[in-house]
Scaffold this active site. Structure first.
Site, PDB file in Angstrom:
ATOM      1  N   ASN A   1     -17.451  40.274 -22.670  1.00 45.69           N
ATOM      2  CA  ASN A   1     -18.385  40.404 -21.409  1.00 45.69           C
ATOM      3  C   ASN A   1     -18.441  41.797 -21.066  1.00 45.69           C
ATOM      4  O   ASN A   1     -19.351  42.126 -20.657  1.00 45.69           O
ATOM      5  CB  ASN A   1     -18.245  39.107 -20.482  1.00 45.69           C
ATOM      6  CG  ASN A   1     -19.245  39.889 -19.191  1.00 45.69           C
ATOM      7  OD1 ASN A   1     -20.204  39.471 -19.320  1.00 45.69           O
ATOM      8  ND2 ASN A   1     -18.458  40.647 -18.386  1.00 45.69           N
TER       9      ASN A   1
ATOM     10  N   TYR B   1     -27.162  52.707 -26.164  1.00 42.41           N
ATOM     11  CA  TYR B   1     -26.705  51.376 -25.631  1.00 42.41           C
ATOM     12  C   TYR B   1     -27.453  50.412 -26.520  1.00 42.41           C
ATOM     13  O   TYR B   1     -26.683  49.122 -27.160  1.00 42.41           O
ATOM     14  CB  TYR B   1     -27.220  51.486 -24.183  1.00 42.41           C
ATOM     15  CG  TYR B   1     -26.885  50.040 -23.628  1.00 42.41           C
ATOM     16  CD1 TYR B   1     -25.918  49.572 -23.132  1.00 42.41           C
ATOM     17  CD2 TYR B   1     -28.079  48.983 -23.299  1.00 42.41           C
ATOM     18  CE1 TYR B   1     -25.843  48.303 -22.623  1.00 42.41           C
ATOM     19  CE2 TYR B   1     -28.139  47.814 -22.647  1.00 42.41           C
ATOM     20  CZ  TYR B   1     -26.756  47.415 -22.384  1.00 42.41           C
ATOM     21  OH  TYR B   1     -26.647  46.379 -21.725  1.00 42.41           O
TER      22      TYR B   1
HETATM   23  N1  LIG Z   1     -26.924  42.497 -15.697  1.00 42.37           N
HETATM   24  C1  LIG Z   1     -27.871  42.924 -16.625  1.00 42.37           C
HETATM   25  O1  LIG Z   1     -28.857  43.025 -16.434  1.00 42.37           O
HETATM   26  C2  LIG Z   1     -27.381  42.744 -18.013  1.00 42.37           C
HETATM   27  C3  LIG Z   1     -28.541  42.992 -19.062  1.00 42.37           C
HETATM   28  C4  LIG Z   1     -28.347  42.922 -20.279  1.00 42.37           C
HETATM   29  C5  LIG Z   1     -26.813  43.026 -20.732  1.00 42.37           C
HETATM   30  N2  LIG Z   1     -25.986  42.762 -19.981  1.00 42.37           N
HETATM   31  C6  LIG Z   1     -24.587  42.729 -20.367  1.00 42.37           C
HETATM   32  O2  LIG Z   1     -23.971  41.545 -19.654  1.00 42.37           O
HETATM   33  C7  LIG Z   1     -22.585  42.053 -19.204  1.00 42.37           C
HETATM   34  C8  LIG Z   1     -22.229  41.861 -17.907  1.00 42.37           C
HETATM   35  O3  LIG Z   1     -22.780  42.736 -17.237  1.00 42.37           O
HETATM   36  P1  LIG Z   1     -22.782  42.769 -15.769  1.00 42.37           P
HETATM   37  O4  LIG Z   1     -24.315  42.922 -15.061  1.00 42.37           O
HETATM   38  O5  LIG Z   1     -22.138  41.238 -15.055  1.00 42.37           O
HETATM   39  O6  LIG Z   1     -21.900  43.853 -15.406  1.00 42.37           O
HETATM   40  P2  LIG Z   1     -21.462  44.452 -14.127  1.00 42.37           P
HETATM   41  O7  LIG Z   1     -21.401  45.967 -14.069  1.00 42.37           O
HETATM   42  O8  LIG Z   1     -21.655  43.590 -12.858  1.00 42.37           O
HETATM   43  O9  LIG Z   1     -19.724  43.894 -14.174  1.00 42.37           O
HETATM   44  C9  LIG Z   1     -18.844  44.257 -15.532  1.00 42.37           C
HETATM   45  C10 LIG Z   1     -17.461  44.332 -15.162  1.00 42.37           C
HETATM   46  O10 LIG Z   1     -16.931  44.726 -16.563  1.00 42.37           O
HETATM   47  C11 LIG Z   1     -15.674  45.821 -15.992  1.00 42.37           C
HETATM   48  N3  LIG Z   1     -15.608  46.590 -17.054  1.00 42.37           N
HETATM   49  C12 LIG Z   1     -16.566  47.746 -17.359  1.00 42.37           C
HETATM   50  N4  LIG Z   1     -15.919  48.462 -18.320  1.00 42.37           N
HETATM   51  C13 LIG Z   1     -14.774  47.784 -18.601  1.00 42.37           C
HETATM   52  C14 LIG Z   1     -13.735  48.019 -19.626  1.00 42.37           C
HETATM   53  N5  LIG Z   1     -13.876  49.341 -20.263  1.00 42.37           N
HETATM   54  N6  LIG Z   1     -12.637  47.247 -19.533  1.00 42.37           N
HETATM   55  C15 LIG Z   1     -12.608  46.408 -18.796  1.00 42.37           C
HETATM   56  N7  LIG Z   1     -13.412  45.821 -17.882  1.00 42.37           N
HETATM   57  C16 LIG Z   1     -14.549  46.762 -17.849  1.00 42.37           C
HETATM   58  C17 LIG Z   1     -16.283  46.459 -14.728  1.00 42.37           C
HETATM   59  O11 LIG Z   1     -15.214  46.633 -13.875  1.00 42.37           O
HETATM   60  C18 LIG Z   1     -17.216  45.043 -13.939  1.00 42.37           C
HETATM   61  O12 LIG Z   1     -16.480  44.457 -13.036  1.00 42.37           O
HETATM   62  C19 LIG Z   1     -22.223  43.553 -20.051  1.00 42.37           C
HETATM   63  O13 LIG Z   1     -22.038  43.575 -21.307  1.00 42.37           O
HETATM   64  C20 LIG Z   1     -23.689  43.880 -19.828  1.00 42.37           C
HETATM   65  O14 LIG Z   1     -23.874  45.013 -20.974  1.00 42.37           O
HETATM   66  C21 LIG Z   1     -26.024  42.820 -18.384  1.00 42.37           C
END
Ligand SMILES: NC(=O)c1ccc[n+]([C@@H]2O[C@H](COP(=O)([O-])OP(=O)(O)OC[C@H]3O[C@@H](n4cnc5c(N)ncnc54)[C@H](O)[C@@H]3O)[C@@H](O)[C@H]2O)c1
Length: 263
Positions: free
Chosen positions: A94, A167
């Protein structure tokens, strides 16, 4: 009635589980009976806080703080955590950039960017997935009990998002990688799928979603008339992680309120 998710006896790893979608997935895996959830996050305090939440609800969790982009680090923290947890069956990749931190229209187009800008997107969204899978797969194979890997990508990777070209490419690569890995692992009953998210309200995109005009514009793209919540994403991820989806592999599923490529 029996819980169709059947997670009893399973050990799961969720990367980037300190907040947002990953946190919800970790909590739900524990609530549905996983023996232990390994909670990874780049930030130590976030990983430990989510472990404490799981334990307060009666579950078992192991904090595994660390950066998924550094192969040697992943090898160390994941091996240690799996030793603590007693095995590994499920991986949810994730950790990733949640997307733009600012209004998309203000970001540069691809030909105005360079390698220094691309590294950030590629490292966490693609190399992070490769690193974790490379270390996790032999650990899952050791149990000879099948398993499931769910890679969280983005609708940007499925349909392409202008001003987020790298991305989009990194997420699409993670999706293609998932399909190929699924074919390699099918005979071991280890399934690999991807989930493509659209706008989900998480701390990662909170700054972007502060602007009501931006929220209105994004929401117009969704027939269901609202943005996603972490539980909307976690529900499908749990299904794919569990034996309820035992005959599903090599697929990418959107969770996006009905978004279609319209413009
Ligand atoms: N929220 C959205 O709208 C959205 C949309 C499309 C895709 N996504 C994908 O869903 C996933 C989760 O998104 P979210 O919105 O919950 O993210 P978020 O930013 O709220 O949380 C992500 C977490 O991942 C951790 N993280 C980041 N880089 C890291 C690394 N290199 N190693 C370990 N931990 C790491 C961060 O510290 C954070 O706690 C991501 O892969 C994101 O690309 C999210």
């Amino acid at each position: 009635m029996e819980d169709i998710l059947c997670l009893n006896g399973r050990v799961a790893l969720v990367t980037g589980a300190g907040q947002g979608v990953g946190r919800q997935v970790a909590l739900d895996l524990a609530a549905h009976g996983c023996d232990c959830v390994i909670v990874n996050d780049y930030f130590d305090d976030r990983a430990r806080a989510v472990c404490a939440e799981i334990e307060a609800l009666g579950g078992k969790a192991v904090a595994a703080p660390g950066d998924v982009t550094r192969f040697e680090d992943v090898e160390r923290w994941l091996t240690d955590a799996v030793t603590h947890a007693g095995g590994l069956d499920i991986v949810v990749n994730n950790a990733g950039n949640a997307g733009p931190q600012d209004d998309l229209s203000k970001l540069p187009v691809f030909w105005e960017t360079g390698p220094a800008d691309w590294a950030n997107w590629l490292n966490v969204n693609l190399y992070g997935v490769l690193n974790v899978c490379r270390i996790a797969v032999p650990l899952i194979l050791q149990r000879q009990a099948g398993g499931s890997i769910v890679n969280v990508i983005s609708d940007a990777g499925r349909v392409g998002e202008p001003r987020l070209a790298v991305y989009s490419g990194a997420k699409a690569a993670a999706s293609g990688f998932s399909r190929a890995l699924a074919k390699e692992l099918g005979r071991h009953r280890i399934r690999v799928n991807a989930v493509a998210l659209s706008s989900v309200r998480t701390p990662g995109v909170a700054a972007l979603l502060q602007d009501e005009e931006v929220v209105k514009r994004i929401t117009r793209q969704y027939p269901l008339g609202r943005l996603g919540e972490p539980s909307d994403a976690a529900n499908l991820i749990l299904f794919l992680a569990s034996n309820a989806s035992a005959w599903i592999t090599a697929q990418t599923y959107p969770v996006n309120g009905g978004y279609a490529v319209s413009s």
